[in-house]
Design a protein around this motif. Structure first.
Motif, PDB file in Angstrom:
ATOM      1  N   LYS A 147      27.158 -46.009   0.871  1.00 42.29           N
ATOM      2  CA  LYS A 147      25.784 -45.510   0.768  1.00 42.29           C
ATOM      3  C   LYS A 147      25.070 -46.274  -0.344  1.00 42.29           C
ATOM      4  O   LYS A 147      25.449 -46.173  -1.508  1.00 42.29           O
ATOM      5  CB  LYS A 147      25.792 -44.012   0.456  1.00 42.29           C
ATOM      6  CG  LYS A 147      24.402 -43.414   0.277  1.00 42.29           C
ATOM      7  CD  LYS A 147      24.505 -41.948  -0.140  1.00 42.29           C
ATOM      8  CE  LYS A 147      23.137 -41.342  -0.425  1.00 42.29           C
ATOM      9  NZ  LYS A 147      23.249 -39.950  -0.928  1.00 42.29           N
ATOM     10  N   LEU A 148      24.060 -47.038   0.007  1.00 48.58           N
ATOM     11  CA  LEU A 148      23.305 -47.806  -0.976  1.00 48.58           C
ATOM     12  C   LEU A 148      22.401 -46.873  -1.776  1.00 48.58           C
ATOM     13  O   LEU A 148      21.674 -46.064  -1.205  1.00 48.58           O
ATOM     14  CB  LEU A 148      22.475 -48.878  -0.269  1.00 48.58           C
ATOM     15  CG  LEU A 148      21.738 -49.867  -1.166  1.00 48.58           C
ATOM     16  CD1 LEU A 148      22.721 -50.683  -1.993  1.00 48.58           C
ATOM     17  CD2 LEU A 148      20.855 -50.786  -0.336  1.00 48.58           C
ATOM     18  N   ILE A 149      22.444 -46.997  -3.099  1.00 51.29           N
ATOM     19  CA  ILE A 149      21.682 -46.096  -3.974  1.00 51.29           C
ATOM     20  C   ILE A 149      20.477 -46.789  -4.603  1.00 51.29           C
ATOM     21  O   ILE A 149      19.384 -46.239  -4.667  1.00 51.29           O
ATOM     22  CB  ILE A 149      22.584 -45.527  -5.093  1.00 51.29           C
ATOM     23  CG1 ILE A 149      23.796 -44.817  -4.493  1.00 51.29           C
ATOM     24  CG2 ILE A 149      21.791 -44.577  -5.994  1.00 51.29           C
ATOM     25  CD1 ILE A 149      23.455 -43.667  -3.573  1.00 51.29           C
ATOM     26  N   GLY A 155      29.667 -43.395  -9.343  1.00 52.13           N
ATOM     27  CA  GLY A 155      30.045 -42.038  -8.972  1.00 52.13           C
ATOM     28  C   GLY A 155      28.841 -41.173  -8.634  1.00 52.13           C
ATOM     29  O   GLY A 155      27.688 -41.611  -8.732  1.00 52.13           O
ATOM     30  N   VAL A 156      29.111 -39.925  -8.255  1.00 50.51           N
ATOM     31  CA  VAL A 156      28.026 -39.031  -7.828  1.00 50.51           C
ATOM     32  C   VAL A 156      27.089 -38.674  -8.977  1.00 50.51           C
ATOM     33  O   VAL A 156      25.891 -38.434  -8.768  1.00 50.51           O
ATOM     34  CB  VAL A 156      28.590 -37.741  -7.194  1.00 50.51           C
ATOM     35  CG1 VAL A 156      29.221 -38.033  -5.857  1.00 50.51           C
ATOM     36  CG2 VAL A 156      29.591 -37.052  -8.118  1.00 50.51           C
ATOM     37  N   ILE A 216      20.201 -41.858 -11.123  1.00 47.92           N
ATOM     38  CA  ILE A 216      19.260 -42.853 -10.604  1.00 47.92           C
ATOM     39  C   ILE A 216      18.177 -42.195  -9.751  1.00 47.92           C
ATOM     40  O   ILE A 216      16.985 -42.436  -9.937  1.00 47.92           O
ATOM     41  CB  ILE A 216      20.004 -43.914  -9.757  1.00 47.92           C
ATOM     42  CG1 ILE A 216      20.887 -44.788 -10.648  1.00 47.92           C
ATOM     43  CG2 ILE A 216      19.001 -44.796  -8.999  1.00 47.92           C
ATOM     44  CD1 ILE A 216      21.748 -45.768  -9.876  1.00 47.92           C
ATOM     45  N   LEU A 217      18.603 -41.356  -8.812  1.00 47.06           N
ATOM     46  CA  LEU A 217      17.657 -40.787  -7.837  1.00 47.06           C
ATOM     47  C   LEU A 217      16.792 -39.682  -8.427  1.00 47.06           C
ATOM     48  O   LEU A 217      15.652 -39.471  -8.005  1.00 47.06           O
ATOM     49  CB  LEU A 217      18.424 -40.262  -6.620  1.00 47.06           C
ATOM     50  CG  LEU A 217      19.234 -41.309  -5.843  1.00 47.06           C
ATOM     51  CD1 LEU A 217      19.980 -40.655  -4.699  1.00 47.06           C
ATOM     52  CD2 LEU A 217      18.314 -42.409  -5.324  1.00 47.06           C
ATOM     53  N   LEU A 249      15.929 -33.066 -13.676  1.00 43.59           N
ATOM     54  CA  LEU A 249      17.334 -33.117 -14.074  1.00 43.59           C
ATOM     55  C   LEU A 249      17.508 -33.778 -15.444  1.00 43.59           C
ATOM     56  O   LEU A 249      16.901 -34.814 -15.729  1.00 43.59           O
ATOM     57  CB  LEU A 249      18.135 -33.898 -13.038  1.00 43.59           C
ATOM     58  CG  LEU A 249      18.146 -33.320 -11.614  1.00 43.59           C
ATOM     59  CD1 LEU A 249      18.888 -34.252 -10.680  1.00 43.59           C
ATOM     60  CD2 LEU A 249      18.785 -31.936 -11.605  1.00 43.59           C
ATOM     61  N   CYS A 250      18.351 -33.173 -16.268  1.00 42.98           N
ATOM     62  CA  CYS A 250      18.582 -33.677 -17.631  1.00 42.98           C
ATOM     63  C   CYS A 250      19.025 -35.136 -17.619  1.00 42.98           C
ATOM     64  O   CYS A 250      18.558 -35.946 -18.418  1.00 42.98           O
ATOM     65  CB  CYS A 250      19.647 -32.837 -18.336  1.00 42.98           C
ATOM     66  SG  CYS A 250      19.185 -31.119 -18.602  1.00 42.98           S
TER      67      CYS A 250
END
Length: 305
Positions: free
Chosen positions: A100-102, A146-147, A153-154, A164-165
């Motif tokens: 899965k490209l991030i 990793g997740v 990034i997202l 998100l922190c």
């Protein structure tokens, strides 16, 4: 020595450089040389003095303060990254790879394109790299993350309703454990204390020290205490933030629940014990323990290596 801190991505790790004669301040953009090549970064603090022994040598210098042309080049790189991302996705599908490209990222001087991806297990992407190199005519690097790095990034919004922190301000991931949830008397239901990434929430660490300090002053549920009005009873519940304790006491041969401030009670303090939390079934505990193992296994972030 005089140093300045520089970041290369939102909430990324801070690296230190020698400002030389340049007068830079927080928010300025600078061009510096890193292990990846020449990079465009943002200054995150004013110039400050630190002891030479605390500086990792050699301390690289700032090459220049970013010019208008540098700003345009960086903006152009961001546009090119979107196109690189699209092309890489097409190539992944063409080669039938389970990945899965991030994100896609150009170095400032365009001498390398980095592609970040997630996958279950190892991926043989040698043919993909050759294909991409023939398209972009530059060095290609594929980096498996990793997740937690994926979520950093997202970005996104947590159950608290805030950004998100990890995406907003956490430079580096902090170790989080089940003990922190117990200390804060939170539910041990994995769905309630796991973040968007599926790991234990980073914010469990934020109030840990405060709860540890407050809990040290309180008895545990089930402990016996003596009150300032001469009664002795068993603790039925505690309010950690308000520092209030409900005690089951005998009054005229009947059991009653009275509430006291912690200063009104005498008891033997027991250090190093986590608060009793809401009961969790064996399945929840196994899942939480698995999440905690994944935390330790994941190690440090690979985004800024």
């Amino acid at each position: 020595m005089k140093v300045i801190g520089v970041r290369f991505r939102t909430a990324g790790k801070i690296y230190y450089f020698d400002p030389l004669h340049f007068q830079v301040k927080r928010g300025d953009h600078v061009i510096v040389e890193t292990a990846r090549g020449v990079e465009y970064g943002t200054v995150v603090g004013d110039i400050r003095d630190v002891e030479e022994s605390k500086v990792v040598q050699p301390l690289k210098p700032v090459l220049r303060v970013a010019t208008e042309r540098d700003d345009e080049q960086e903006a152009g790189n961001k546009i090119r990254e979107k196109e690189a991302f699209r092309i890489c996705q097409e190539k992944i599908a063409k080669h039938g790879l389970e990945m899965k490209l991030i994100d896609a990222e150009y170095t400032f001087d365009n001498n390398k394109v980095l592609f970040y991806f997630t996958a279950d297990g190892r991926i043989d992407f040698r043919e993909l790299v050759k294909d991409l190199a023939s398209v972009f005519k530059t060095r290609i690097e594929l980096r498996q993350i990793g997740v937690r790095d994926e979520t950093k990034i997202l970005g996104g919004v947590g159950i608290c309703g805030r950004v998100l922190c990890c995406h907003n301000h956490l430079s580096e991931f902090i170790p989080v454990s089940i003990k922190m949830a117990k200390e804060q008397n939170l539910s041990l239901n994995p769905t309630k204390i796991s973040g968007v990434c599926g790991r234990l929430m980073c914010c469990l660490k934020h109030e840990e020290e405060t709860y540890e300090d407050l809990n040290r002053r309180l008895p545990n549920v089930g402990d016996y205490v003596t009150t300032d009005d001469g009664l002795r009873g068993e603790v039925s519940s505690v309010n950690v933030l308000r520092q209030l304790v409900k005690v089951i006491v005998d009054v005229d041969d009947e059991k009653e629940i009275h509430e006291y401030r912690v200063e009104q009670l005498r008891f033997k303090r027991k250090h190093g014990r986590a608060r009793r939390s809401e009961n969790a079934d064996e399945k929840d505990l196994r899942e939480l323990e698995m999440l905690e193992k994944e935390e330790k296994k994941a190690g440090k972030s690979k985004l800024d290596d």
